[in-house]
Design a protein around this motif. Structure first.
Motif, mmCIF file in Angstrom:
data_model
loop_
_atom_site.group_PDB
_atom_site.id
_atom_site.type_symbol
_atom_site.label_atom_id
_atom_site.label_comp_id
_atom_site.label_asym_id
_atom_site.label_seq_id
_atom_site.Cartn_x
_atom_site.Cartn_y
_atom_site.Cartn_z
ATOM 1 N N ALA A 163 0.673 -1.177 0.052
ATOM 2 C CA ALA A 163 0.093 -0.054 -0.028
ATOM 3 C C ALA A 163 0.854 1.254 -0.055
ATOM 4 C CB ALA A 163 -0.781 0.093 1.125
ATOM 5 N N ALA A 164 2.083 1.223 0.704
ATOM 6 C CA ALA A 164 2.809 2.428 0.786
ATOM 7 C C ALA A 164 3.499 2.640 -0.491
ATOM 8 C CB ALA A 164 3.858 2.328 1.927
ATOM 9 N N ARG A 165 4.017 1.600 -0.970
ATOM 10 C CA ARG A 165 4.620 1.710 -2.608
ATOM 11 C C ARG A 165 3.640 2.406 -3.407
ATOM 12 N NH1 ARG A 165 8.598 3.678 -1.535
ATOM 13 N NH2 ARG A 165 8.893 3.828 -3.787
ATOM 14 N N CYS A 166 2.426 2.020 -3.593
ATOM 15 C CA CYS A 166 1.090 2.150 -4.301
ATOM 16 C C CYS A 166 1.004 3.870 -4.145
ATOM 17 C CB CYS A 166 0.128 1.590 -4.006
ATOM 18 S SG CYS A 166 -1.504 1.845 -5.060
ATOM 19 N N ARG A 167 0.840 4.184 -2.528
ATOM 20 C CA ARG A 167 0.608 5.499 -2.416
ATOM 21 C C ARG A 167 1.758 6.478 -2.903
ATOM 22 N NH1 ARG A 167 -4.601 5.676 -3.052
ATOM 23 N NH2 ARG A 167 -5.795 5.277 -1.174
ATOM 24 N N ALA A 168 2.978 5.776 -2.844
ATOM 25 C CA ALA A 168 4.292 6.517 -3.121
ATOM 26 C C ALA A 168 4.418 6.554 -4.695
ATOM 27 C CB ALA A 168 5.424 6.060 -2.576
ATOM 28 N N GLY A 169 3.487 5.924 -5.339
ATOM 29 C CA GLY A 169 3.603 6.377 -7.047
ATOM 30 C C GLY A 169 4.236 5.639 -7.650
ATOM 31 N N ASP A 170 4.753 4.424 -7.130
ATOM 32 C CA ASP A 170 5.362 3.326 -7.782
ATOM 33 C C ASP A 170 4.466 2.991 -9.156
ATOM 34 O OD1 ASP A 170 7.227 3.378 -5.875
ATOM 35 O OD2 ASP A 170 7.249 1.175 -5.602
ATOM 36 N N PRO A 171 5.079 2.762 -10.405
ATOM 37 C CA PRO A 171 4.165 2.374 -11.327
ATOM 38 C C PRO A 171 3.525 1.260 -11.456
ATOM 39 C CG PRO A 171 6.389 3.019 -12.112
ATOM 40 C CD PRO A 171 6.463 3.171 -10.747
ATOM 41 N N GLU A 172 2.388 0.844 -11.481
ATOM 42 C CA GLU A 172 1.441 -0.360 -11.529
ATOM 43 C C GLU A 172 2.443 -1.457 -12.268
ATOM 44 O OE1 GLU A 172 -2.579 -0.778 -12.273
ATOM 45 O OE2 GLU A 172 -3.244 1.192 -11.211
ATOM 46 N N ARG A 173 2.611 -1.111 -13.173
ATOM 47 C CA ARG A 173 3.685 -2.521 -13.876
ATOM 48 C C ARG A 173 4.803 -3.028 -12.976
ATOM 49 N NH1 ARG A 173 4.526 -3.708 -19.143
ATOM 50 N NH2 ARG A 173 3.080 -2.160 -20.034
ATOM 51 N N GLU A 174 5.515 -2.112 -12.189
ATOM 52 C CA GLU A 174 6.452 -2.308 -11.427
ATOM 53 C C GLU A 174 5.862 -3.244 -10.073
ATOM 54 O OE1 GLU A 174 10.285 -2.782 -9.642
ATOM 55 O OE2 GLU A 174 9.695 -2.465 -11.830
ATOM 56 N N LEU A 175 4.770 -2.509 -9.659
ATOM 57 C CA LEU A 175 4.184 -3.101 -8.566
ATOM 58 C C LEU A 175 3.677 -4.261 -8.510
ATOM 59 C CD1 LEU A 175 1.797 -0.084 -6.686
ATOM 60 C CD2 LEU A 175 3.625 -1.372 -5.631
ATOM 61 N N LEU A 176 3.205 -4.814 -9.797
ATOM 62 C CA LEU A 176 2.536 -5.740 -9.952
ATOM 63 C C LEU A 176 3.297 -7.075 -10.538
ATOM 64 C CD1 LEU A 176 -0.872 -4.608 -11.433
ATOM 65 C CD2 LEU A 176 -0.336 -5.467 -9.074
ATOM 66 N N ARG A 177 4.659 -6.858 -10.516
ATOM 67 C CA ARG A 177 5.571 -7.886 -11.192
ATOM 68 C C ARG A 177 5.454 -9.099 -9.983
ATOM 69 N NH1 ARG A 177 10.695 -5.073 -10.743
ATOM 70 N NH2 ARG A 177 11.279 -7.214 -10.501
ATOM 71 N N LEU A 178 5.359 -10.213 -10.641
ATOM 72 C CA LEU A 178 5.451 -11.330 -9.709
ATOM 73 C C LEU A 178 6.524 -11.746 -8.889
ATOM 74 C CD1 LEU A 178 3.021 -13.661 -11.453
ATOM 75 C CD2 LEU A 178 2.718 -12.629 -9.470
ATOM 76 N N ASP A 179 7.878 -10.938 -9.392
ATOM 77 C CA ASP A 179 9.040 -11.112 -8.764
ATOM 78 C C ASP A 179 9.534 -9.905 -7.890
ATOM 79 O OD1 ASP A 179 9.613 -9.320 -11.225
ATOM 80 O OD2 ASP A 179 11.389 -10.422 -11.636
ATOM 81 N N ASN A 180 8.660 -8.962 -7.531
ATOM 82 C CA ASN A 180 8.775 -7.808 -6.863
ATOM 83 C C ASN A 180 9.082 -7.990 -5.611
ATOM 84 O OD1 ASN A 180 9.007 -5.146 -5.762
ATOM 85 N ND2 ASN A 180 7.157 -4.238 -6.782
ATOM 86 N N ARG A 181 10.182 -8.467 -4.987
ATOM 87 C CA ARG A 181 10.640 -8.844 -3.571
ATOM 88 C C ARG A 181 10.436 -7.481 -2.809
ATOM 89 N NH1 ARG A 181 9.480 -13.390 -3.936
ATOM 90 N NH2 ARG A 181 10.114 -13.206 -1.588
ATOM 91 N N ALA A 182 10.427 -6.421 -3.341
ATOM 92 C CA ALA A 182 10.039 -5.199 -2.350
ATOM 93 C C ALA A 182 8.862 -4.876 -1.725
ATOM 94 C CB ALA A 182 10.544 -3.912 -3.143
ATOM 95 N N VAL A 183 7.718 -5.549 -2.319
ATOM 96 C CA VAL A 183 6.578 -5.794 -1.536
ATOM 97 C C VAL A 183 6.037 -6.984 -0.976
ATOM 98 C CG1 VAL A 183 5.856 -3.781 -2.676
ATOM 99 C CG2 VAL A 183 5.305 -5.838 -3.881
ATOM 100 N N ALA A 184 7.178 -8.118 -1.201
ATOM 101 C CA ALA A 184 6.573 -9.505 -0.799
ATOM 102 C C ALA A 184 6.772 -9.834 0.645
ATOM 103 C CB ALA A 184 7.544 -10.438 -1.528
ATOM 104 N N MET A 185 6.010 -10.729 1.055
ATOM 105 C CA MET A 185 6.320 -11.144 2.572
ATOM 106 C C MET A 185 7.713 -11.609 2.982
ATOM 107 S SD MET A 185 3.616 -10.546 4.629
ATOM 108 C CE MET A 185 3.726 -11.784 5.769
#
Length: 214
Positions: A192-214
């Protein structure tokens, strides 16, 4: 995993045709009517459009018959109106016994939202009353946050990751979804924080995006 294209109607063995259907009502039975009504009033943003308390002088329910609307405390909430009404309802029933969650029955149900921003807004809305998701995931074709209501039912809020249903089905028919239909488990607050910070959706929704993973 394979996917089957959806057709307008199915043909039965006797040549009958299935008509077009829409899920129009979901009813939960509860012994915690007041708590559940408060929870779903917050979830939906409005209270029930109809409530009724059973008449204590009414004849008893016939033996062996499931609870009827006349027998229970009722609450009907409107979800959507077009093209047909969609209604969520609570049946308040006293003296319910706890059921075994690993047995047959409802696993979870989903409320859909249109955009990723709406999903994050709903997450923030739930957090405003101290309700936290017990799980969040990017499934590939959709992103979902999962909560539990006062009766411990699993309530999912989900938004599509693709612009069209055809793109969604194409992804689900491919090797990535076949290998892992659960997708990437998310840290809901970081996501949620990365989304509100303006990260592009394409980046947020990458299945290898460890920055937002548990």
């Amino acid at each position: 995993m394979t996917t089957t294209p959806q057709t307008e109607a199915g043909t039965g063995a006797a040549g009958t045709q299935a008509v077009a259907l829409q899920l129009s009502e979901l009813v939960l039975k509860t012994a915690r009517y007041d708590d559940m009504a408060v929870f779903y009033t917050h979830v939906l943003g409005h209270g029930p459009f109809y409530e009724r308390t059973p008449d204590p002088e009414a004849p008893p329910r016939p033996a062996g018959m499931p609870e009827r609307a006349v027998d229970v405390r009722l609450g009907f909430f409107r979800i959507a109106d077009a093209p047909h009404s969609q209604v969520f309802a609570l049946f308040g029933v006293e003296n319910l016994s706890e059921t075994e969650s690993s047995g047959p029955g409802l696993h979870h149900f989903q409320f859909g939202v249109s955009t990723l921003g709406d999903l994050i807004s709903q997450h923030e809305h739930m957090a405003s009353i101290g309700v936290r998701p017990h799980r969040a995931a990017n499934h590939g074709q959709a992103t979902s946050f999962y909560y539990r209501d006062p009766d411990r039912n699993i309530v999912e809020f989900s938004c599509p990751n693709f612009a069209t249903f055809e793109e969604e089905v194409a992804f689900m028919s491919g090797p990535v979804f076949a290998a892992n239909p659960s997708g990437l488990e998310l840290d809901p607050d970081r996501f949620a924080a990365r989304c509100r910070a303006g990260d592009p959706e394409r980046e947020l929704l990458r299945l290898d995006n460890r920055a937002v993973a548990m």
